[in-house]
Design a protein around this motif. Structure first.
Motif, short mmCIF file in Angstrom:
data_model
loop_
_atom_site.label_atom_id
_atom_site.label_comp_id
_atom_site.label_asym_id
_atom_site.label_seq_id
_atom_site.Cartn_x
_atom_site.Cartn_y
_atom_site.Cartn_z
N UNK A 2 0.58 -1.10 -0.06
CA UNK A 2 0.02 -0.04 -0.19
C UNK A 2 0.66 1.23 -0.11
N UNK A 3 2.34 1.00 0.19
CA UNK A 3 3.10 2.30 0.29
C UNK A 3 3.67 2.28 -1.06
N UNK A 4 4.46 3.45 -1.06
CA UNK A 4 5.10 3.71 -2.32
C UNK A 4 6.71 2.72 -1.96
N UNK A 5 6.43 2.30 -3.18
CA UNK A 5 8.27 0.99 -3.18
C UNK A 5 9.08 2.20 -2.52
N UNK A 6 10.54 1.91 -2.17
CA UNK A 6 11.67 3.15 -2.24
C UNK A 6 12.85 2.12 -2.02
N UNK A 7 13.03 0.85 -1.66
CA UNK A 7 14.27 0.64 -1.91
C UNK A 7 14.41 -0.79 -3.21
N UNK A 8 14.85 -1.10 -3.61
CA UNK A 8 14.52 -1.77 -4.56
C UNK A 8 15.61 -2.78 -5.41
N UNK A 9 15.77 -3.61 -5.78
CA UNK A 9 16.50 -4.45 -6.03
C UNK A 9 17.59 -3.91 -7.27
N UNK A 10 18.88 -4.71 -7.16
CA UNK A 10 19.02 -4.18 -8.28
C UNK A 10 18.58 -5.07 -10.15
N UNK A 11 17.93 -6.31 -9.46
CA UNK A 11 16.83 -7.36 -10.51
C UNK A 11 15.70 -5.72 -11.38
#
Length: 299
Positions: A2-11
């Protein structure tokens, strides 16, 4: 989710940018373009700012900038260079990435600059077919793989809906020229994915038909209200996530019962869920379609 995603993997970065993870690591090491954080288990993670920067870099890269030259641009100037390119160019190679950049940045300016450059050269129908449909397909995959959040999806689809509605409104000032059928477009109860249906509404009106747009999450019994006013209705619906696969054949059966006393009933259905319909039990007044283009060809 429900929240904006703030952390991303290199994939995630690879999925969004189209740049291979191996290449991203090289850019990171050789040119110091990104600064990942690391988890306790030494896995790279990237913040939203890093993702935004990579999408900017990718757009520049695909427009002829060498990565060594991009690395020398002050970081604060990269978005300005990107906006300048987006406002001047509308080639197919960069527009989908520009729209993804707008989505991740929640940046309406990039969206409108990209769209305005396209509409100067193409018709709205061409833009929807050549750009928006591939973009929406890609967004669907990004959402399913948890690469983006619903906030991103809703932002970009809301802007696309605006364009469909604006172009539809231009046509609705004209009196329908065809009277052999009236279309009633609706989504079944609990179905909210309406972009495909909105676009079909545009195509129907464009061809001179009257179209009664009912929109999202319509209980089946409510269809009786419009049946009282027209005797030549073609219902058109888009089943993206509902009815669920174990309920869809009952939905079809309930519709058959609903229209049993209606003269010349018709129902056209498309969307992912039609794969679960038992075609052998469909009456001849219910037709399924595998794509928007297939429906358009029948109008």
């Amino acid at each position: 989710m429900n929240n904006v995603k703030k952390n991303f993997s290199i994939r995630d970065l690879e999925n969004l940018s189209g740049i291979k993870a191996h290449t991203i690591r090289i850019w990171e090491k050789r040119y110091n373009l990104l600064t990942p954080e690391r988890t306790d288990t030494n896995i790279r993670t990237y913040g939203l700012a890093s993702l935004q920067k990579l999408l900017n870099i990718t757009l520049l890269y695909h427009n002829g900038y060498k990565i060594s030259k991009i690395a020398k641009i002050p970081e604060s100037n990269i978005p300005l260079v990107v906006r300048e390119i987006v406002s001047k160019k509308s080639n197919k190679d960069h527009v989908i990435n520009a729209f993804k950049l707008a989505m991740v940045n929640f940046d309406q300016t990039i969206f409108f600059n990209t769209y305005n450059a396209l509409i100067a050269e193409k018709s709205f129908r061409e833009i929807f077919k050549e750009t928006f449909i591939p973009l929406l397909n890609e967004i669907g995959l990004l959402w399913q793989t948890d690469t983006i959040s619903p906030a991103h999806e809703h932002f970009i689809t809301g802007l696309i809906k605006q364009k469909i509605l604006i172009n539809t409104e231009k046509l609705q000032n004209l009196k329908p020229t065809k009277t052999d059928k009236v279309f009633v477009t609706y989504l079944p109860e609990n179905e909210i994915h309406e972009i495909g249906l909105l676009y079909l509404n545009y195509e129907i009106v464009l061809r001179g038909y009257q179209c009664i747009y009912l929109g999202q999450t319509i209980p089946m019994e409510n269809l009786m209200d419009v049946m009282k006013y027209f005797n030549n209705i073609h219902f058109l619906s888009y089943f993206t996530v509902v009815p669920e696969k174990d309920k869809i054949n009952k939905y079809v059966e309930d519709f058959k019962n609903l229209v049993s006393e209606y003269n010349n009933p018709n129902l056209w259905i498309l969307g992912r869920q039609i794969q679960y319909i038992d075609e052998s039990k469909l009456p001849n007044f219910i037709k399924t379609f595998t794509s928007i283009e297939q429906v358009i060809s029948k109008l």
